[in-house]
Scaffold this active site. Structure first.
Site, short mmCIF file in Angstrom:
data_model
loop_
_atom_site.label_atom_id
_atom_site.label_comp_id
_atom_site.label_asym_id
_atom_site.label_seq_id
_atom_site.Cartn_x
_atom_site.Cartn_y
_atom_site.Cartn_z
N ASN A 90 21.86 5.99 -17.66
CA ASN A 90 20.64 6.53 -16.74
C ASN A 90 19.24 6.06 -17.44
OD1 ASN A 90 19.71 8.74 -14.80
ND2 ASN A 90 19.03 9.61 -16.88
N TYR A 158 10.87 -3.52 -11.20
CA TYR A 158 11.58 -2.46 -10.94
C TYR A 158 12.82 -2.80 -10.07
CZ TYR A 158 13.02 2.31 -10.28
OH TYR A 158 13.88 3.60 -10.44
N1 NAD Z 1 12.50 9.65 -9.86
C1 NAD Z 1 12.81 8.82 -8.98
O1 NAD Z 1 12.14 9.00 -7.89
C2 NAD Z 1 14.20 7.87 -9.21
C3 NAD Z 1 14.60 7.11 -8.02
C4 NAD Z 1 15.65 6.36 -8.20
C5 NAD Z 1 16.28 6.00 -9.55
N2 NAD Z 1 15.53 6.49 -10.62
C6 NAD Z 1 15.84 6.34 -11.79
O2 NAD Z 1 16.86 7.33 -12.59
C7 NAD Z 1 16.79 7.24 -13.89
C8 NAD Z 1 16.33 8.53 -14.59
O3 NAD Z 1 14.94 8.37 -14.14
P1 NAD Z 1 13.85 9.64 -13.99
O4 NAD Z 1 13.62 9.65 -12.64
O5 NAD Z 1 14.62 11.02 -14.38
O6 NAD Z 1 12.46 9.70 -14.96
P2 NAD Z 1 12.20 10.27 -16.16
O7 NAD Z 1 10.95 9.52 -16.71
O8 NAD Z 1 11.90 11.73 -15.96
O9 NAD Z 1 13.39 10.15 -17.36
C9 NAD Z 1 13.73 8.86 -17.81
C10 NAD Z 1 14.12 8.88 -19.17
O10 NAD Z 1 14.58 7.80 -19.77
C11 NAD Z 1 14.14 7.71 -21.23
N3 NAD Z 1 14.02 6.26 -21.60
C12 NAD Z 1 12.91 5.51 -21.08
N4 NAD Z 1 13.26 4.33 -21.91
C13 NAD Z 1 14.33 4.37 -22.96
C14 NAD Z 1 14.90 3.61 -23.88
N5 NAD Z 1 14.36 2.58 -24.14
N6 NAD Z 1 15.91 4.32 -24.66
C15 NAD Z 1 16.39 5.59 -24.23
N7 NAD Z 1 15.89 6.23 -23.27
C16 NAD Z 1 14.75 5.64 -22.55
C17 NAD Z 1 12.51 8.41 -21.24
O11 NAD Z 1 12.28 8.66 -22.53
C18 NAD Z 1 12.95 9.37 -20.05
O12 NAD Z 1 13.54 10.52 -21.03
C19 NAD Z 1 16.02 5.79 -14.10
O13 NAD Z 1 17.03 4.96 -14.41
C20 NAD Z 1 15.34 5.62 -12.69
O14 NAD Z 1 14.91 4.43 -12.48
C21 NAD Z 1 14.61 7.50 -10.57
#
Ligand code: NAD
Length: 275
Positions: A90, A158
């Site tokens: 994730n 992205y």
């Molecule tokens: N928030 C949105 O609108 C949205 C929409 C579609 C998809 N996503 C996807 O959901 C997933 C989770 O993101 P989120 O929205 O919860 O954002 P977020 O920034 O709140 O959480 C992402 C987490 O990933 C961790 N991370 C980043 N780089 C890392 C690494 N190298 N190794 C381990 N951990 C790492 C960060 O420390 C963070 O805790 C992501 O893949 C994101 O692309 C998010």
């Protein structure tokens, strides 16, 4: 995987947003959770929330850009809880720049976390999950940006990473057919998380430049139809139980995907007419 209680979930990016909610939701189902993140304080906070609610979890440091880090995470899961039944790849980051403004360091970082993070997770865990001989499931977090290309907010790199995450998941589902390990790809629209502040975990060796699109403008909170990460987590659990490949959380975004399919379909019609 219908029965979740008593099983083990390993979740990357568990220190914030969707990963934190997913960790809490798995624990609430009676799963034991390995909450892994490069942000160790974030992962620890997720674990203390779970323990406070009477659940079982352990925090782990992981940098998904590195295969050895995922191997160590698998060792932690097997040593602490005896295995892994649900793997959620994730962790993800976002850089908001128009395509031609993206630096090579932006591309490397996004592809290393969002694509290679999944590849490393699969390599480190799936063979061991198969060998343990129990039912299992893999959830890869992509995005609606993995199903349609939205130029707004400078999502070029992205989007490339998320299209790749979708295709890896589609292939994996075919390759694991009949193995007892299901595959889902999570494709949310806007979710209220800290994804727009991804720079907070950008490694020092991949310096960025100031983007023309500000992080505040890319805040998912400003996008219509934004959901809470807790809502997303419930969709994931339903999808795991029902072994659904595509986990769609924002049904109102269907027209964007349909218009992409329609454009491709028209190109086939043109080719047929010209042949
Ligand atoms: N928030 C949105 O609108 C949205 C929409 C579609 C998809 N996503 C996807 O959901 C997933 C989770 O993101 P989120 O929205 O919860 O954002 P977020 O920034 O709140 O959480 C992402 C987490 O990933 C961790 N991370 C980043 N780089 C890392 C690494 N190298 N190794 C381990 N951990 C790492 C960060 O420390 C963070 O805790 C992501 O893949 C994101 O692309 C998010």
């Amino acid at each position: 995987m219908k029965e979740l209680s008593g099983k083990v979930a390993v979740i990357t990016g568990a220190g914030s947003g969707i990963g934190a909610s997913l960790s809490a939701a798995c624990a609430a189902e009676g799963m034991r959770v390995v909450a892994a993140d490069v942000d160790e304080a974030g992962a620890a906070q997720t674990v203390s929330g779970i323990e406070g609610a009477g659940g079982k979890a352990v925090a782990a440091a992981v940098d998904v850009r590195k295969r050895a880090s995922l191997d160590a995470l698998a060792d932690t899961a097997w040593q602490t809880f005896g295995g892994c039944h649900l793997l959620c790849n994730n962790a993800g980051v976002m850089v908001n720049k128009p395509l031609l403004e993206l630096e090579e360091s932006d591309w490397r970082w996004i592809l290393d976390v969002n694509l290679m993070g999944i590849v490393h997770g699969l390599g480190a865990f799936v063979p061991r999950m198969k060998a343990q001989g129990a039912e299992g499931h893999v959830v890869n977090t992509a995005s609606m940006a993995g199903l349609a290309a939205f130029a707004a907010m400078g999502l070029g790199a992205y989007t490339a990473s998320k299209f790749a995450a979708v295709s890896v998941s589609e292939i994996l589902a075919q390759e694991l057919e009949g193995s007892g390990i299901g595959v889902s790809v999570l494709c949310p629209g806007a979710v209220m998380t800290r994804i727009h502040e991804s720079d907070r975990v950008r490694p020092m060796d991949l310096p960025g430049t100031t983007p023309s699109i500000l992080a505040s403008e890319a805040n998912p909170e400003h996008v219509a139809g934004v959901q809470s990460p807790d809502q997303i987590a419930q969709t994931v659990l339903r999808g795991v139980r029902e072994n659904r490949l595509y986990l769609i959380t924002h049904p109102e975004m269907k027209p964007a995907v349909e218009s992409r399919f329609a454009a491709i379909s028209r190109a086939f019609d043109t080719a047929a007419a010209e042949s």
